[in-house]
Design a protein around this motif. Structure first.
Motif, PDB file in Angstrom:
ATOM      1  N   VAL A 216       0.857  -1.181   0.000  1.00 29.81           N
ATOM      2  CA  VAL A 216       0.000   0.000   0.000  1.00 29.81           C
ATOM      3  C   VAL A 216       0.896   1.235   0.000  1.00 29.81           C
ATOM      4  O   VAL A 216       1.799   1.360   0.834  1.00 29.81           O
ATOM      5  N   THR A 217       0.638   2.121  -0.960  1.00 30.17           N
ATOM      6  CA  THR A 217       1.325   3.411  -1.000  1.00 30.17           C
ATOM      7  C   THR A 217       0.287   4.492  -0.781  1.00 30.17           C
ATOM      8  O   THR A 217      -0.751   4.518  -1.446  1.00 30.17           O
ATOM      9  N   VAL A 218       0.561   5.357   0.195  1.00 26.81           N
ATOM     10  CA  VAL A 218      -0.331   6.465   0.510  1.00 26.81           C
ATOM     11  C   VAL A 218       0.488   7.745   0.431  1.00 26.81           C
ATOM     12  O   VAL A 218       1.570   7.840   1.017  1.00 26.81           O
ATOM     13  N   SER A 219      -0.032   8.715  -0.292  1.00 25.78           N
ATOM     14  CA  SER A 219       0.622  10.016  -0.409  1.00 25.78           C
ATOM     15  C   SER A 219      -0.413  11.084  -0.092  1.00 25.78           C
ATOM     16  O   SER A 219      -1.491  11.093  -0.683  1.00 25.78           O
ATOM     17  N   VAL A 220      -0.099  11.965   0.869  1.00 29.11           N
ATOM     18  CA  VAL A 220      -1.063  12.987   1.277  1.00 29.11           C
ATOM     19  C   VAL A 220      -0.429  14.375   1.249  1.00 29.11           C
ATOM     20  O   VAL A 220       0.749  14.549   1.558  1.00 29.11           O
ATOM     21  N   VAL A 221      -1.233  15.341   0.851  1.00 23.08           N
ATOM     22  CA  VAL A 221      -0.816  16.745   0.786  1.00 23.08           C
ATOM     23  C   VAL A 221      -1.465  17.477   1.952  1.00 23.08           C
ATOM     24  O   VAL A 221      -2.644  17.273   2.242  1.00 23.08           O
ATOM     25  N   TYR A 222      -0.701  18.333   2.603  1.00 23.27           N
ATOM     26  CA  TYR A 222      -1.191  19.037   3.789  1.00 23.27           C
ATOM     27  C   TYR A 222      -0.442  20.363   3.937  1.00 23.27           C
ATOM     28  O   TYR A 222       0.659  20.525   3.396  1.00 23.27           O
ATOM     29  N   PRO A 223      -1.018  21.324   4.676  1.00 19.32           N
ATOM     30  CA  PRO A 223      -0.303  22.576   4.935  1.00 19.32           C
ATOM     31  C   PRO A 223       0.832  22.319   5.925  1.00 19.32           C
ATOM     32  O   PRO A 223       0.596  21.828   7.025  1.00 19.32           O
ATOM     33  N   MET A 224       2.059  22.624   5.524  1.00 21.12           N
ATOM     34  CA  MET A 224       3.206  22.284   6.371  1.00 21.12           C
ATOM     35  C   MET A 224       3.977  23.490   6.901  1.00 21.12           C
ATOM     36  O   MET A 224       5.036  23.338   7.494  1.00 21.12           O
ATOM     37  N   GLU A 225       3.414  24.668   6.753  1.00 13.88           N
ATOM     38  CA  GLU A 225       4.121  25.871   7.178  1.00 13.88           C
ATOM     39  C   GLU A 225       4.459  25.861   8.674  1.00 13.88           C
ATOM     40  O   GLU A 225       5.566  26.211   9.065  1.00 13.88           O
ATOM     41  N   MET A 226       3.507  25.428   9.519  1.00 17.32           N
ATOM     42  CA  MET A 226       3.764  25.418  10.958  1.00 17.32           C
ATOM     43  C   MET A 226       4.922  24.474  11.293  1.00 17.32           C
ATOM     44  O   MET A 226       5.786  24.800  12.102  1.00 17.32           O
ATOM     45  N   ALA A 227       4.960  23.320  10.660  1.00 19.47           N
ATOM     46  CA  ALA A 227       6.048  22.374  10.903  1.00 19.47           C
ATOM     47  C   ALA A 227       7.377  22.935  10.411  1.00 19.47           C
ATOM     48  O   ALA A 227       8.407  22.784  11.075  1.00 19.47           O
TER      49      ALA A 227
END
Length: 119
Positions: A33-44
């Motif tokens: 299983v390959t999972v790729s997710v996009v998210y806002p990463m500015e805080m990190a």
């Protein structure tokens, strides 16, 4: 400017009990299983804190949990993965899932059968 990032869990290997036939659901099969997710990463990026990212260990736990419940169709497996991942991580804005059955019960030499979904 908003910074978006992508986390990919690449080819998680596990044994699961999905399939149309009773034999497949009883004996199981090996999957990737390959999972790729996009998210806002500015805080990190700016603050170096876990709360600003997607915890990929937790993402892997969601995948393992969903894969542990048998389904007849890979389409249903992918639907449940999408549902549970986006419920657990509401910050996700886009992504993709690929589930590969490595040794499908077919009389043909192939590396596997995959189903992919993107949103």
């Amino acid at each position: 400017m908003e910074f978006s990032g992508r986390i990919t869990l690449d080819r998680i290997r596990l044994h699961a009990h999905h399939g149309v036939t009773e034999q497949e659901r009883r004996v199981g099969n090996d999957y990737e299983v390959t999972v790729s997710v996009v998210y806002p990463m500015e805080m990190a990026m700016k603050n170096d804190i876990l709360a600003g990212t997607i915890n990929y260990a937790e993402l892997a736990r969601v995948v393992k949990h969903v894969m542990s419940t048998p389904s007849m169709l890979l389409e249903h497996v992918v639907y449940r993965l999408h549902r549970d991942i986006t419920e657990r991580f509401p910050a996700i804005t886009a992504g993709s899932i690929k589930v590969t059955k490595l040794t499908p019960p077919m009389r043909v030499d192939l590396a596997g059968v995959s189903l992919s979904y993107s949103w």
